[in-house]
Design a protein around this motif. Structure first.
Motif, PDB file in Angstrom:
ATOM      1  N   ARG A  95      -9.379 -18.447 -35.434  1.00  0.00           N
ATOM      2  CA  ARG A  95      -8.756 -19.743 -35.747  1.00  0.00           C
ATOM      3  C   ARG A  95      -8.167 -19.733 -37.157  1.00  0.00           C
ATOM      4  O   ARG A  95      -7.067 -20.245 -37.390  1.00  0.00           O
ATOM      5  N   ALA A 138      -4.960 -17.834 -37.133  1.00  0.00           N
ATOM      6  CA  ALA A 138      -3.879 -18.658 -36.572  1.00  0.00           C
ATOM      7  C   ALA A 138      -3.320 -19.606 -37.620  1.00  0.00           C
ATOM      8  O   ALA A 138      -2.098 -19.783 -37.741  1.00  0.00           O
ATOM      9  N   LEU A 198       0.509 -16.774 -32.450  1.00  0.00           N
ATOM     10  CA  LEU A 198       0.257 -17.108 -31.052  1.00  0.00           C
ATOM     11  C   LEU A 198      -0.824 -16.197 -30.463  1.00  0.00           C
ATOM     12  O   LEU A 198      -1.698 -16.668 -29.720  1.00  0.00           O
ATOM     13  N   CYS A 213      -4.123 -17.479 -31.709  1.00  0.00           N
ATOM     14  CA  CYS A 213      -4.495 -18.714 -31.008  1.00  0.00           C
ATOM     15  C   CYS A 213      -5.073 -18.407 -29.629  1.00  0.00           C
ATOM     16  O   CYS A 213      -6.087 -18.984 -29.214  1.00  0.00           O
ATOM     17  N   GLU A 214      -4.411 -17.505 -28.926  1.00  0.00           N
ATOM     18  CA  GLU A 214      -4.874 -17.172 -27.571  1.00  0.00           C
ATOM     19  C   GLU A 214      -6.244 -16.495 -27.600  1.00  0.00           C
ATOM     20  O   GLU A 214      -7.084 -16.760 -26.735  1.00  0.00           O
ATOM     21  N   ALA A 230      -8.773 -19.257 -28.364  1.00  0.00           N
ATOM     22  CA  ALA A 230      -8.956 -20.151 -27.214  1.00  0.00           C
ATOM     23  C   ALA A 230      -9.763 -19.486 -26.109  1.00  0.00           C
ATOM     24  O   ALA A 230     -10.489 -20.163 -25.371  1.00  0.00           O
ATOM     25  N   TRP A 237      -2.608 -23.895 -31.680  1.00  0.00           N
ATOM     26  CA  TRP A 237      -1.881 -23.299 -30.559  1.00  0.00           C
ATOM     27  C   TRP A 237      -0.644 -24.132 -30.225  1.00  0.00           C
ATOM     28  O   TRP A 237       0.461 -23.601 -30.077  1.00  0.00           O
ATOM     29  N   THR A 290       1.994 -23.879 -33.034  1.00  0.00           N
ATOM     30  CA  THR A 290       2.652 -22.567 -33.018  1.00  0.00           C
ATOM     31  C   THR A 290       3.680 -22.483 -31.897  1.00  0.00           C
ATOM     32  O   THR A 290       4.803 -21.986 -32.094  1.00  0.00           O
ATOM     33  N   ILE A 303      -0.516 -27.875 -23.907  1.00  0.00           N
ATOM     34  CA  ILE A 303      -1.715 -27.590 -24.704  1.00  0.00           C
ATOM     35  C   ILE A 303      -2.215 -28.867 -25.375  1.00  0.00           C
ATOM     36  O   ILE A 303      -3.426 -29.117 -25.448  1.00  0.00           O
TER      37      ILE A 303
END
Length: 740
Positions: free
Chosen positions: A493, A496, A509, A512-513, A516, A529, A532, A545
């Protein structure tokens, strides 16, 4: 009263007309309380609340206007206004037995039992990351609509309780955490039930009743001596018992936190109306006479009255009728008769006739059954001080958190490297909260020196560096955190966030993925997320999202703001303002929320309302650069150029590296024909954002106006190279070429 009502109403009308929404809300709120049957007061209150972005409070007030005069003209207007409001928020539900709960501090709990009472609910949970340790979490009963005023009161009272030193006869409250969006007070788990369950089996023997009474006096005396606390809801249910029969007093201060203003149900006014309405708090069977009179100042003798009623119940199994002395029981001996006198003294109708302190009551009880002196308060351990500091941070008590962390560092032993490191981490976080970012970095370096393999210390250092706009260094810290703990979401996090600041959106990105995948319901992960994806121009995915984020955390104000941003980008400003209003309803004083609401209002060309948002921020935060920037932009749209320049000047002083502010300042200079000064602004913009085609475009056009054509042509050619698809820049370049 009529004059006061008219004055309140007139003050409200005047404030509303002048855009002073806080004053209008306060004035109409007072009018609604003074005349609860007057639909006009409720209607005007609702209108003010709606304009201030407090949607749910406005809904209540519109509904009340209809209820008090269903066929009147005010009801017609109220019904129309209700139809224009966005749908009410998703209903919140209590947690369930067996449910897994995720906290803001990355802890996971499992609910094993639930105890609901009034506006509060207690969850008995197992900490799944700490060998199944049980603790109790107290929060609001989600079935009641609770406002941010309620939440702030709860947190304020919780802060008092966690600052209470540990005592054998007081339930220890350790910290406060945000769990699934709920602020939860964490308390020790007491495994023996409560006194009310014990009394359900019948009265107690006199000696046991006195022993428990003495323990109660010890706990209450400790709370009174240390913090001057008045419980206000003493009753058997608030006396917990351990498995060995030790009594522990619980729920200090929370009677006030869960209270509702006396007239709230009748006026539709949120809990903030408590400024005008005094309240009655407590459980009637145990309440002293003064508690039934709103506005009375309560003290220890109020709690002593309730104790007298409770002691009578322990001895007889019966509640003491209000205003009646305890009746002598046939089986009572001399000792019980002495207890009857003590009960009578405690429950005297006049406060002046009751014992002054719990120490006095304890001394009387000891004469009946001698007992050893109560245990002294136990000094808090370093671990407890660490937890307390974390809770204080969550409650916004940043200076107290810093002081508590420093106390912990003085307490912890030299050999306790891990705990010392954790305390330095918390101290660093408190420095961040206070805007002391350099001190925060120093503190986190201390934490890393003590615990170099603690990934969270690297995350905390990264967060401090981001506040200093040292995003590349922050990214290196997050990289180290990910290396140490690749399966923890915090590091990903952080990556990101840093990559977003560095405009490395594709790399961001990926981060973020990954985050998540580890923490699919983390609201900050989902937020980064969405942002972005918006930066990558993938608005539809970003909106999906955000919808997921708001389903998980419907009271996450930044989520509503991001949804508003996305709707604005896609040309749906009318829908965007509904989202911005929802954010303002959740966090009415948050400067980020107010600034973004203002920006959305600008897109709707509702400039006066946008200006009111920025002015509201600046009343509380006069050094908020974003508000000065946006205020200048609105004043420019209104043709008030000199005032706009004042706003831009303040913004560039506060944020000298923000290229957009220099751009707007330059545009305003151009409007005033001050081209040399405009050029200086664009030079600064180009220096800060050399890849921004508009910086070179604005610079070139201004040079053209100054008849400095070769320089203008060079600048416009740079604009075209930087942004080949900018047709406006290409047209300006061709025009300047034709002049040479």
């Amino acid at each position: 009263m009529d004059i006061s009502y008219r004055e309140c109403f007139a003050n409200g009308r005047r404030a509303l007309a002048e855009g002073r929404l806080d004053e209008a809300v306060a004035a109409f709120r007072a009018a609604a309380i003074l005349r609860p049957a007057d639909a006009a007061a409720h209607l005007e209150l609702a209108t003010s609340l709606r304009r201030a972005g407090l949607i749910e409070a406005a809904r209540q007030a519109f509904t009340r206007a209809i209820a008090v005069s269903p066929d009147g003209a005010a009801a017609v207007r109220a019904r129309a206004a209700l139809g224009e409001l966005p749908p009410p928020p998703v209903e919140r539900r209590n947690f369930r037995v067996g449910q897994r709960l995720h906290s803001q501090r990355q802890r996971v709990f499992e609910v094993v039992d639930i105890r609901v009472g009034g506006f509060g609910v207690v969850y008995i949970v197992r900490n799944l990351g700490d060998s199944g340790t049980r603790l109790a979490l107290k929060t609001f009963n989600a079935s009641y609509l609770w406002s941010d005023d309620d939440r702030r009161r709860f947190e304020r009272e919780a802060a008092t309780w966690i600052s209470l030193q540990p005592h054998r006869n007081v339930v220890t409250a350790t910290s406060v955490d945000l769990i699934e969006g709920f602020p939860c007070l964490e308390m020790e788990y007491v495994d023996g039930g409560d006194l009310s369950a014990l009394l359900a089996a019948g009265p107690l023997k006199a000696e046991r009743a006195v022993r428990l009474g003495i323990q109660f006096c010890d706990g209450m005396g400790h709370a009174s001596r240390q913090l001057g606390l008045v419980h206000r809801d003493v009753k058997p249910a608030n006396c917990l018992l351990t498995s060995d029969g030790t009594l522990k007093v619980t729920d200090f201060g929370l009677a006030r936190a869960f209270d509702r203003p006396a007239d709230a149900a009748h006026t539709g006014v949120p809990a903030g109306a408590a400024a005008f309405v005094t309240t009655v708090i407590g459980t009637p069977a145990y309440m002293a006479p003064e508690q039934f009179r709103p506005g009375q100042r309560l003290d220890t003798r109020t709690d002593i009255y309730a104790f007298g009623v409770m002691l009578h119940q322990m001895l007889t199994g019966e509640l003491l009728a209000a205003g009646h002395a305890p009746r002598r029981q046939r089986w009572w001996r001399k000792r019980e008769a002495r207890l009857a006198r003590i009960i009578g003294d405690c429950t005297a109708p006049r406060r002046e006739d009751r014992p002054a302190t719990f120490a006095d009551v304890r001394a009387e009880l000891e004469e009946v059954f001698p007992a050893s002196a109560g245990p002294a308060a136990v000094p808090p351990s370093a671990a407890m001080l660490c937890e307390r500091a974390i809770g204080q941070r969550h409650l916004g008590l940043h200076r107290q958190a810093l002081a508590t962390a420093e106390e912990g560092l003085r307490t912890v032993g030299d050999g306790e490297r891990v705990m010392r490191g954790h305390l330095w981490q918390v101290k660093g976080l408190a420095h961040v909260d206070l805007g002391q970012y350099d001190d925060a970095v120093v503190a986190q370096d201390k934490a890393i020196e003590l615990n170099p393999d603690e990934y969270s210390a690297w995350v905390c250092k990264g967060a401090a560096l981001e506040k200093l706009s040292r995003s590349s260094e922050a990214l290196a810290c997050y990289d180290r955190a990910v290396e140490l703990a690749p399966d923890e979401a915090y590091g990903w996090r952080g990556r990101a966030s840093a990559l977003l600041r560095l405009r490395r959106y594709k790399d961001g990105l990926v981060a973020c993925e990954r985050a998540a995948a580890i923490a699919p319901n983390d609201e900050e992960v989902l937020y980064f997320w969405a942002v972005t994806l918006r930066k990558l121009g993938r608005q539809d995915e970003a909106l999906g999202i955000v919808e997921r984020l708001l389903a998980v955390s419907p009271r996450y104000s930044q989520g509503w703001i991001e949804k508003a941003n996305l709707l604005c980008v896609t040309g749906r400003a009318d829908e965007a303002i509904i989202c911005a209003d929802r954010a303002a309803e959740i966090a009415p004083d948050d400067p980020v929320v107010l600034n973004n609401r203002g920006i959305t209002l600008e897109k709707l060309r509702r400039f006066d309302e946008a200006l009111a948002c920025y002015d509201r921020v600046l009343r509380n935060e006069p050094d908020n650069g974003v508000s000065w920037h946006r205020r200048g932009a609105v004043l420019r749209e209104l043709g008030r150029f000199e005032e706009a320049l004042d706003g831009f000047a303040r913004a560039t002083d506060l944020a000298p590296r923000e290229a957009d502010v220099w751009c707007d300042r330059g545009v305003t200079m151009e409007r005033l024909g001050r081209y040399e000064e405009a050029l200086a602004c664009y030079d600064r913009m180009a220096e800060l954002a050399p890849d921004d085609g508009w910086a070179w475009f604005n610079r070139g056009v201004t040079l053209e106006k100054l008849d400095r054509l070769p320089e203008a042509l060079a600048s416009l050619e740079q604009a075209v190279r930087t942004a080949p698809d900018n047709a406006t820049a290409a047209k300006a370049r061709d025009r300047v070429q034709s002049k040479q």
